[in-house]
Write a protein that holds these residues in place. Structure first.
Motif, PDB file in Angstrom:
ATOM      1  N   GLU A 183     -29.573 -57.094 -70.348  1.00  0.00           N
ATOM      2  CA  GLU A 183     -28.651 -58.220 -70.185  1.00  0.00           C
ATOM      3  C   GLU A 183     -27.240 -57.851 -70.612  1.00  0.00           C
ATOM      4  O   GLU A 183     -26.263 -58.327 -70.031  1.00  0.00           O
ATOM      5  N   SER A 187     -24.287 -58.161 -67.993  1.00  0.00           N
ATOM      6  CA  SER A 187     -23.220 -59.086 -68.357  1.00  0.00           C
ATOM      7  C   SER A 187     -21.852 -58.430 -68.325  1.00  0.00           C
ATOM      8  O   SER A 187     -20.848 -59.069 -67.973  1.00  0.00           O
ATOM      9  N   TRP A 188     -21.780 -57.153 -68.692  1.00  0.00           N
ATOM     10  CA  TRP A 188     -20.495 -56.464 -68.769  1.00  0.00           C
ATOM     11  C   TRP A 188     -20.175 -55.651 -67.529  1.00  0.00           C
ATOM     12  O   TRP A 188     -19.011 -55.252 -67.336  1.00  0.00           O
ATOM     13  N   SER A 247     -25.177 -56.670 -60.711  1.00  0.00           N
ATOM     14  CA  SER A 247     -24.876 -57.445 -61.914  1.00  0.00           C
ATOM     15  C   SER A 247     -25.278 -58.905 -61.731  1.00  0.00           C
ATOM     16  O   SER A 247     -25.951 -59.492 -62.588  1.00  0.00           O
ATOM     17  N   LEU A 251     -28.509 -60.799 -63.595  1.00  0.00           N
ATOM     18  CA  LEU A 251     -28.293 -61.910 -64.525  1.00  0.00           C
ATOM     19  C   LEU A 251     -29.166 -63.110 -64.192  1.00  0.00           C
ATOM     20  O   LEU A 251     -29.535 -63.880 -65.090  1.00  0.00           O
ATOM     21  N   SER A 254     -32.314 -62.626 -66.082  1.00  0.00           N
ATOM     22  CA  SER A 254     -32.204 -62.229 -67.482  1.00  0.00           C
ATOM     23  C   SER A 254     -32.642 -63.391 -68.372  1.00  0.00           C
ATOM     24  O   SER A 254     -32.915 -64.498 -67.903  1.00  0.00           O
ATOM     25  N   TYR A 256     -31.087 -65.051 -71.352  1.00  0.00           N
ATOM     26  CA  TYR A 256     -30.166 -66.125 -71.713  1.00  0.00           C
ATOM     27  C   TYR A 256     -29.335 -66.589 -70.516  1.00  0.00           C
ATOM     28  O   TYR A 256     -29.257 -67.789 -70.242  1.00  0.00           O
ATOM     29  N   ALA A 257     -28.700 -65.658 -69.804  1.00  0.00           N
ATOM     30  CA  ALA A 257     -27.940 -66.054 -68.620  1.00  0.00           C
ATOM     31  C   ALA A 257     -28.862 -66.625 -67.555  1.00  0.00           C
ATOM     32  O   ALA A 257     -28.475 -67.528 -66.803  1.00  0.00           O
ATOM     33  N   LEU A 462     -22.624 -66.936 -69.919  1.00  0.00           N
ATOM     34  CA  LEU A 462     -23.213 -65.611 -70.150  1.00  0.00           C
ATOM     35  C   LEU A 462     -23.233 -65.371 -71.652  1.00  0.00           C
ATOM     36  O   LEU A 462     -22.342 -64.710 -72.210  1.00  0.00           O
ATOM     37  N   VAL A 464     -24.801 -63.490 -73.824  1.00  0.00           N
ATOM     38  CA  VAL A 464     -24.746 -62.130 -74.374  1.00  0.00           C
ATOM     39  C   VAL A 464     -23.340 -61.557 -74.253  1.00  0.00           C
ATOM     40  O   VAL A 464     -22.842 -60.885 -75.165  1.00  0.00           O
ATOM     41  N   LEU A 465     -22.666 -61.826 -73.139  1.00  0.00           N
ATOM     42  CA  LEU A 465     -21.277 -61.401 -72.988  1.00  0.00           C
ATOM     43  C   LEU A 465     -20.404 -62.068 -74.036  1.00  0.00           C
ATOM     44  O   LEU A 465     -19.557 -61.416 -74.671  1.00  0.00           O
TER      45      LEU A 465
END
Length: 488
Positions: A183, A187-188, A247, A251, A254, A256-257, A462, A464-465
C-alpha cells in the motif's frame, strides 16, 4: 526518483544542492512564488524517490514474478489441469462430482467450476475442516473419463504456486502487517510519476527547439548525471500511463485506501448488482449477493445428495446466455436457488450471473455485465488488467515490460544520487545533497490556503500516504531544528 532540472551553477563534478534552481521558463525573471512551487516539487520528488524506491523495487520484482504464474501453473500442475484426450462427449456434472466425492469423501461440496477449454479438467471444490482460512481442496476430474487427475489445496481457485506468488506480491508472506509495504508503494507511485512528469516537462519547456524530442527520447550526447537523468525521465514518461494504472488498481484492493474506495462505491451506489437467491415461493426477503466467488467458504451439506441439480442449473444458465467458464454453487437452505456465475475476465469480459430453481429449471434472477455501474465495471476491468488476465498473454507482456522499466528507472534514480555527490569540496557527503529545506515558505498564500485542505483530504482518502507524509514532515522539521542549532 530525483529527476532534477539542469542548474547552470552546478557542474557535473561539484553539486551544491542548497543553491536555488531557476525555474525553467521563458520569462526573464521568474517570480519568487513560482520558484517556491518548483523547488517544493523537486524536494518532494527527491525524498519520495530516495526513501520509497525500495518499496517500489519489491513491488516490481514480486509483480514481475507473478506475471508468469499462468505458464508456471501449466508446467508444474499440468497433470491436474489438463486432459490427455478430448474425444467424445463429456460426462454429466453429476457423474464427475460423484467421482470426485468417491475419491475424496471428506468435507462438504462448496462449488464446481466448469472447464475453461475442451482440454481442461473440471474443478470440484470442497470445504474441508482443518485447512487455513479461505483454503479449500479442489479435486480435478477428467470430464471425458471421470478419472480423478489429482487434488490441490487452493485459494479462490488459485493453485498453491500462484497463491504463494500472490501472497509474496501482496504482503511478502507477512500477513496484514506485510500488506502495508504494497500500500505504501501504490500510494506513492502516482505521486512520483506525476511529480517526475511535471519536472521533466517543465525542463523541456525551457528548451522549446527540441522539447518534444527531449521529452520522449533520451539524450545520447549528454554524459554523467545529465545522461542518467535523461534515461531516468524519458523511461518514466513512456511508463507513466501503465504505472498510474497499476497504482490506481492496486489501491482499490489495498487495506486502508481500499476501504475508502468501498465507502465511495456505497455512497454512489456503484457496487456490482447483487442477486436475490431466495426462491419466489420461499417467502424469504433476504438478498444474498452473487459474485465472482459466490459461495466460497460456505458449507452445503443439504446439497450433497442432490448433485443432479448441478446439471439442471448449468443447462438453465446456458439457455440464459452464460457461456464459457461458470461457477455453480448449490443453495445453502431449502428456500434458496442455485447460483451460476460467469468467470470470463478476458476481454471482452463476460460476468453475467443467474439464480436457478433446480426443481423447475427456471431462472429466477439475472444480473448482466452490461448493467453494471461504471465504477463497478472499471474496478473489475482494472483488477483483471493488474493481474495480467484482461488481455491474455499480451497483458502479461505489457506488465513484464512495465516491471522491468520500473526497475531501470529506480536504478537510474539512485545512480543520479551517487553521481551528484561532491567530488572537489564538502567531501563529508558521499551522495548528492537534497534540495533546500524550507521551500514551502516561498509558496504564495493562495497555494497554501488551497493546498493544505487538499493534502488533508488526500491523506484521508489514502491513509497510508497521509501518515507517511506527516511522518516525513515531522522528521524533516526536527532535522532542520537540529541543523540550525549546530550552525548556531
Amino acid at each position: 526518483m530525483p529527476a532534477l532540472p539542469d542548474d547552470p551553477h552546478r557542474s557535473t563534478a561539484t553539486v551544491t544542492a542548497e543553491a536555488p534552481v531557476p525555474l525553467p521558463s521563458g520569462d526573464a525573471g521568474p517570480s519568487r512564488s513560482r520558484q517556491g512551487v518548483w523547488a517544493l516539487l523537486r524536494r518532494l520528488h527527491f525524498y519520495a524517490g530516495v526513501f520509497l524506491a525500495p518499496f517500489l523495487l519489491l513491488a516490481a520484482l514480486t509483480g514481475l514474478a507473478y506475471t508468469v504464474t499462468p505458464q508456471l501453473d501449466q508446467l508444474v500442475y499440468g497433470d491436474e489441469l489438463r486432459v490427455e484426450r478430448t474425444a467424445g462427449q463429456p460426462h454429466s456434472l453429476a457423474d464427475q462430482i460423484e467421482a470426485a466425492r468417491t475419491a475424496h469423501p471428506e468435507g462438504s461440496l462448496a462449488y464446481v467450476v466448469t472447464p475453461p477449454t475442451a482440454e481442461d479438467t473440471t474443478r470440484v471444490v470442497l470445504d474441508v475442516p482443518g485447512l487455513e482460512d479461505d483454503r479449500q481442496r479442489t479435486v480435478f476430474v477428467d470430464p471425458y473419463t471421470n478419472e480423478v487427475k489429482g487434488e490441490l489445496i487452493t485459494w479462490f481457485d488459485e493453485t498453491p504456486l500462484t497463491t504463494w506468488f500472490d501472497d509474496l506480491h501482496r504482503n511478502l508472506h507477512m500477513g496484514e502487517v506485510g500488506r502495508l509495504y504494497s500500500e505504501v508503494a501504490a500510494s506513492w507511485l502516482w505521486v512520483l510519476v506525476l511529480g517526475g512528469l511535471v519536472l521533466w516537462l517543465g525542463r523541456a519547456r525551457g528548451q522549446r527547439a527540441k522539447s518534444v524530442r527531449g521529452v520522449l527520447v533520451a539524450d545520447r550526447s549528454a554524459s554523467g548525471v545529465r545522461r542518467t537523468r535523461s534515461r531516468h525521465a524519458v523511461t518514466g514518461v513512456w511508463l507513466s500511463v501503465g504505472l498510474l494504472g497499476l497504482s490506481a488498481t492496486g489501491l482499490t484492493w489495498s487495506h486502508y485506501a481500499g476501504d475508502r474506495f468501498g465507502s465511495l462505491l456505497d455512497a454512489v451506489h456503484a457496487h456490482a448488482p447483487a442477486l436475490d437467491t431466495s426462491l419466489p415461493s420461499s417467502g424469504e426477503e433476504s438478498a444474498k449477493a452473487g459474485g465472482e466467488h459466490a459461495g466460497h467458504g460456505a458449507g452445503h451439506e443439504g446439497a450433497r445428495g442432490d448433485v443432479a441439480g448441478f446439471d439442471v442449473a448449468l443447462a438453465a444458465a446456458r439457455d440464459a446466455g452464460l457461456g464459457g467458464v461458470v461457477i455453480l454453487t448449490p443453495p445453502t437452505d431449502e428456500g434458496d436457488a442455485w447460483s451460476v456465475v460467469q468467470d470470463d475476465r478476458v476481454w471482452p469480459v463476460h460476468l453475467d450471473q443467474v439464480t436457478v430453481d433446480a426443481q423447475t429449471g427456471e431462472v429466477t434472477a439475472h444480473s448482466r455485465w452490461l448493467d453494471y455501474p461504471l465504477l463497478a465495471k472499471l474496478s473489475k476491468l482494472g483488477v483483471a488488467a493488474h493481474m495480467g488476465i484482461l488481455f491474455g498473454v499480451a497483458n502479461q507482456i505489457v506488465l513484464a515490460a512495465i516491471g522491468i522499466g520500473l526497475l531501470l528507472v529506480i536504478t537510474w534514480g539512485y545512480r543520479m544520487w551517487w553521481q551528484r555527490r561532491p567530488t572537489r569540496d564538502n567531501r563529508r557527503t558521499t551522495v548528492g545533497r537534497a534540495p533546500t529545506r524550507g521551500t514551502w515558505r516561498e509558496l504564495p498564500l493562495p497555494v497554501l490556503f488551497l493546498g493544505i485542505p487538499a493534502v488533508a483530504a488526500l491523506g484521508w482518502a489514502l491513509p497510508v500516504l497521509g501518515v507517511t507524509l506527516l511522518g516525513f514532515l515531522v522528521v524533516d522539521g526536527l532535522a532542520g531544528v537540529v541543523q540550525r542549532r549546530r550552525h548556531a
